[in-house]
Write an enzyme that holds these catalytic residues in place. Structure first.
Site, PDB file in Angstrom:
ATOM      1  N   TRP A 125     -26.537 -21.518 -10.382  1.00 47.74           N
ATOM      2  CA  TRP A 125     -25.189 -21.143 -10.838  1.00 47.74           C
ATOM      3  C   TRP A 125     -24.339 -20.807  -9.604  1.00 47.74           C
ATOM      4  O   TRP A 125     -24.787 -20.061  -8.721  1.00 47.74           O
ATOM      5  CB  TRP A 125     -25.308 -19.933 -11.758  1.00 47.74           C
ATOM      6  CG  TRP A 125     -24.004 -19.419 -12.302  1.00 47.74           C
ATOM      7  CD1 TRP A 125     -22.999 -20.163 -12.861  1.00 47.74           C
ATOM      8  CD2 TRP A 125     -23.569 -18.047 -12.351  1.00 47.74           C
ATOM      9  NE1 TRP A 125     -21.977 -19.338 -13.255  1.00 47.74           N
ATOM     10  CE2 TRP A 125     -22.294 -18.040 -12.960  1.00 47.74           C
ATOM     11  CE3 TRP A 125     -24.131 -16.840 -11.953  1.00 47.74           C
ATOM     12  CZ2 TRP A 125     -21.586 -16.865 -13.170  1.00 47.74           C
ATOM     13  CZ3 TRP A 125     -23.428 -15.674 -12.170  1.00 47.74           C
ATOM     14  CH2 TRP A 125     -22.166 -15.689 -12.773  1.00 47.74           C
ATOM     15  N   ASP A 155     -32.824 -14.192 -14.285  1.00 44.59           N
ATOM     16  CA  ASP A 155     -31.471 -14.204 -14.833  1.00 44.59           C
ATOM     17  C   ASP A 155     -31.537 -14.786 -16.249  1.00 44.59           C
ATOM     18  O   ASP A 155     -31.860 -15.962 -16.431  1.00 44.59           O
ATOM     19  CB  ASP A 155     -30.568 -15.069 -13.931  1.00 44.59           C
ATOM     20  CG  ASP A 155     -29.104 -15.026 -14.361  1.00 44.59           C
ATOM     21  OD1 ASP A 155     -28.812 -14.458 -15.425  1.00 44.59           O
ATOM     22  OD2 ASP A 155     -28.259 -15.578 -13.624  1.00 44.59           O
ATOM     23  N   LYS A 198     -22.739 -14.867 -23.914  1.00 43.82           N
ATOM     24  CA  LYS A 198     -22.871 -16.131 -24.662  1.00 43.82           C
ATOM     25  C   LYS A 198     -23.477 -15.897 -26.038  1.00 43.82           C
ATOM     26  O   LYS A 198     -22.958 -16.387 -27.036  1.00 43.82           O
ATOM     27  CB  LYS A 198     -23.737 -17.134 -23.897  1.00 43.82           C
ATOM     28  CG  LYS A 198     -23.688 -17.028 -22.403  1.00 43.82           C
ATOM     29  CD  LYS A 198     -22.512 -17.737 -21.791  1.00 43.82           C
ATOM     30  CE  LYS A 198     -22.319 -17.207 -20.376  1.00 43.82           C
ATOM     31  NZ  LYS A 198     -21.542 -18.028 -19.504  1.00 43.82           N
TER      32      LYS A 198
HETATM   33  N1  PLP Z   1     -25.998 -16.087 -14.908  1.00 37.99           N
HETATM   34  C1  PLP Z   1     -25.779 -17.361 -15.252  1.00 37.99           C
HETATM   35  C2  PLP Z   1     -26.833 -18.373 -14.956  1.00 37.99           C
HETATM   36  C3  PLP Z   1     -24.584 -17.742 -15.856  1.00 37.99           C
HETATM   37  O1  PLP Z   1     -24.377 -19.010 -16.178  1.00 37.99           O
HETATM   38  C4  PLP Z   1     -23.602 -16.753 -16.106  1.00 37.99           C
HETATM   39  C5  PLP Z   1     -22.309 -17.099 -16.714  1.00 37.99           C
HETATM   40  O2  PLP Z   1     -21.876 -18.199 -16.743  1.00 37.99           O
HETATM   41  C6  PLP Z   1     -23.881 -15.441 -15.743  1.00 37.99           C
HETATM   42  C7  PLP Z   1     -25.091 -15.136 -15.146  1.00 37.99           C
HETATM   43  C8  PLP Z   1     -22.869 -14.315 -15.910  1.00 37.99           C
HETATM   44  O3  PLP Z   1     -22.518 -14.059 -17.169  1.00 37.99           O
HETATM   45  P1  PLP Z   1     -21.374 -12.984 -17.519  1.00 37.99           P
HETATM   46  O4  PLP Z   1     -20.217 -13.768 -17.979  1.00 37.99           O
HETATM   47  O5  PLP Z   1     -21.995 -12.145 -18.583  1.00 37.99           O
HETATM   48  O6  PLP Z   1     -21.078 -12.214 -16.299  1.00 37.99           O
END
Ligand code: PLP
Length: 398
Positions: free
Chosen positions: A130, A212, A247
């Site tokens: 990510w 994660d 999500k």
């Molecule tokens: N980790 C991954 C792999 C993600 O894709 C995302 C969001 O797209 C997050 C963490 C972070 O999510 P948040 O929107 O809750 O900060």
């Protein structure tokens, strides 16, 4: 004062969203943005969330600060979702969890904790990972290394290379970042036997896993998606877990997530958790309340919990059905490329195998917006746009 500063390029994905918004073509399709969408192209508020919010509106009696770690009772919600109600780690009080502003807040605090407390902090991340992982870890002063992950030749995982690289180069005390499920950006997940093999390696090496979990429930099921993480936690005594409720509860803008720490003993976990509090205090002092209050209300009301579980299932089923439809429709065109690998991927995202040139042509000639890497958000496909999309891909790929 600021004359010496020049503008930096914005996030390419955000630029893609704006380009899509400004495109007058009525047939335009947005497969770039990283949020769930329904068949009407909307990102709806879940019914369970609406009902919980109605309850909270009546019951909320204070907006005073929550405390550094958030609402204490919320920790149980985080832990039971991640590890399962029956987990001995929870019973033995070897896990402590803080409510954080989204998964991003959890990652930032985890990174600061590692950076300030582990000697020569180094973290291994998948290639690719990510986009925000890298700046978060960099900002905490961690040295970042990548392990081979996605294989564009097979659209699978370079698992032998991943293991060989870590075997040869990882050191005791290094952190390894793993995506619990629904790998972002590729959609290609580790199988359970691969989790077992990595667990063995992480144990041999004495590494710290940082998992994660941003898409629990979007792959194969709420428990199924945590199978690898749970196996690893049953073998490796220390672990950090960053999870997001953005999500699976559809509460993106409420900023709600969790950071959990597991250690060998309850005392060790408690000590480390107190230090995590310092990183929280220095970052944002205390988390926002609303998202966690919604999640807590849902998870503690059997009817709301059942409704939410159904809503997560329908989001997951829609995505997995779309994967199959996309593969079938593409196969029914005369496109030469085999796209059947898309069916085996999990979560919202898919590395589509489209080249940069093909992505750019889809954008300029068909108003179909896909990230430059070829990453598509499958949830952006609808019954209405799927034929247009498949015909355009077939024409561009040849
Ligand atoms: N980790 C991954 C792999 C993600 O894709 C995302 C969001 O797209 C997050 C963490 C972070 O999510 P948040 O929107 O809750 O900060």
């Amino acid at each position: 004062m600021f004359k010496h500063l020049s503008a930096v390029p914005g996030d390419p994905l955000l630029a893609l969203i704006i380009a899509h918004r400004n495109d007058p073509n009525p047939k335009k399709i947005d497969l770039g943005v990283g949020v769930y969408k329904d068949d009407n192209g909307n990102t709806p508020v879940l019914n369970s969330v609406k009902k919980a919010e109605a309850i909270l509106l009546q019951q909320e009696d204070s907006k005073s600060y929550l405390g550094i770690n958030g609402a204490p009772e919320f920790a149980t919600v985080i832990q039971e979702l991640l590890l399962g109600k029956e987990s001995t780690i929870i019973q033995d009080k070897r896990i402590f969890s803080a409510q954080t502003p989204g998964g991003t807040g959890a990652l930032k605090v985890a990174a600061d904790f590692i950076g300030a407390n582990l000697p020569n902090p180094r973290i291994w991340v998948s290639d690719p990972t990510w986009g925000n992982h890298l700046p978060i870890f960099r900002s905490a002063g961690l040295n970042i290394e990548t392990y081979p992950y996605y294989d564009p030749e097979t659209n699978g995982i370079r698992f032998d290379d991943m293991i060989a690289t870590l075997k040869a180069q990882a050191k005791a005390g290094d952190t390894i970042l793993l995506h619990a499920c629904c790998h972002n950006p590729t959609g290609v997940d580790l199988s359970f036997s691969q989790w077992e093999a990595i667990t063995t390696l992480v144990k041999e090496k004495g590494m710290l896993p940082l998992v994660d979990a941003a898409y629990q429930g979007f792959g194969d099921g709420l428990d199924e998606d945590m199978a690898g993480l749970r196996h690893m936690a049953s073998i490796i005594p220390n672990m950090l877990i960053c999870n997001s409720f953005s999500k699976n509860f559809g509460i993106y803008r409420e900023r709600c997530g969790g950071l959990s720490i597991i250690a060998e003993t309850s005392e060790e976990a408690s000590n480390a958790y107190s230090i995590i509090g310092l990183a929280i205090r220095a970052n944002y002092s205390m988390p926002p309340a609303h998202g966690a209050a919604v999640v807590y209300t849902i998870m503690n009301d059997p009817d709301l919990k059942a409704e939410w579980t159904d809503e997560v299932s329908s989001m997951r089923n829609r995505i997995n059905t779309l994967r199959s439809k996309l593969v079938e429709k593409l196969a029914s065109t005369d496109v030469k490329k085999d796209f059947s690998f898309i069916r085996a991927q999990r979560g919202m995202f898919s590395y589509s195998g489209l080249t940069l040139e093909q992505v750019r042509t889809l954008r300029s000639e068909y108003s179909i917006y896909i990230a430059d890497t070829g990453r598509m958000n499958i949830a952006g496909i609808t019954d209405e746009n799927i034929d247009y999309l498949c015909d355009a891909i077939a024409t561009v790929v040849g």
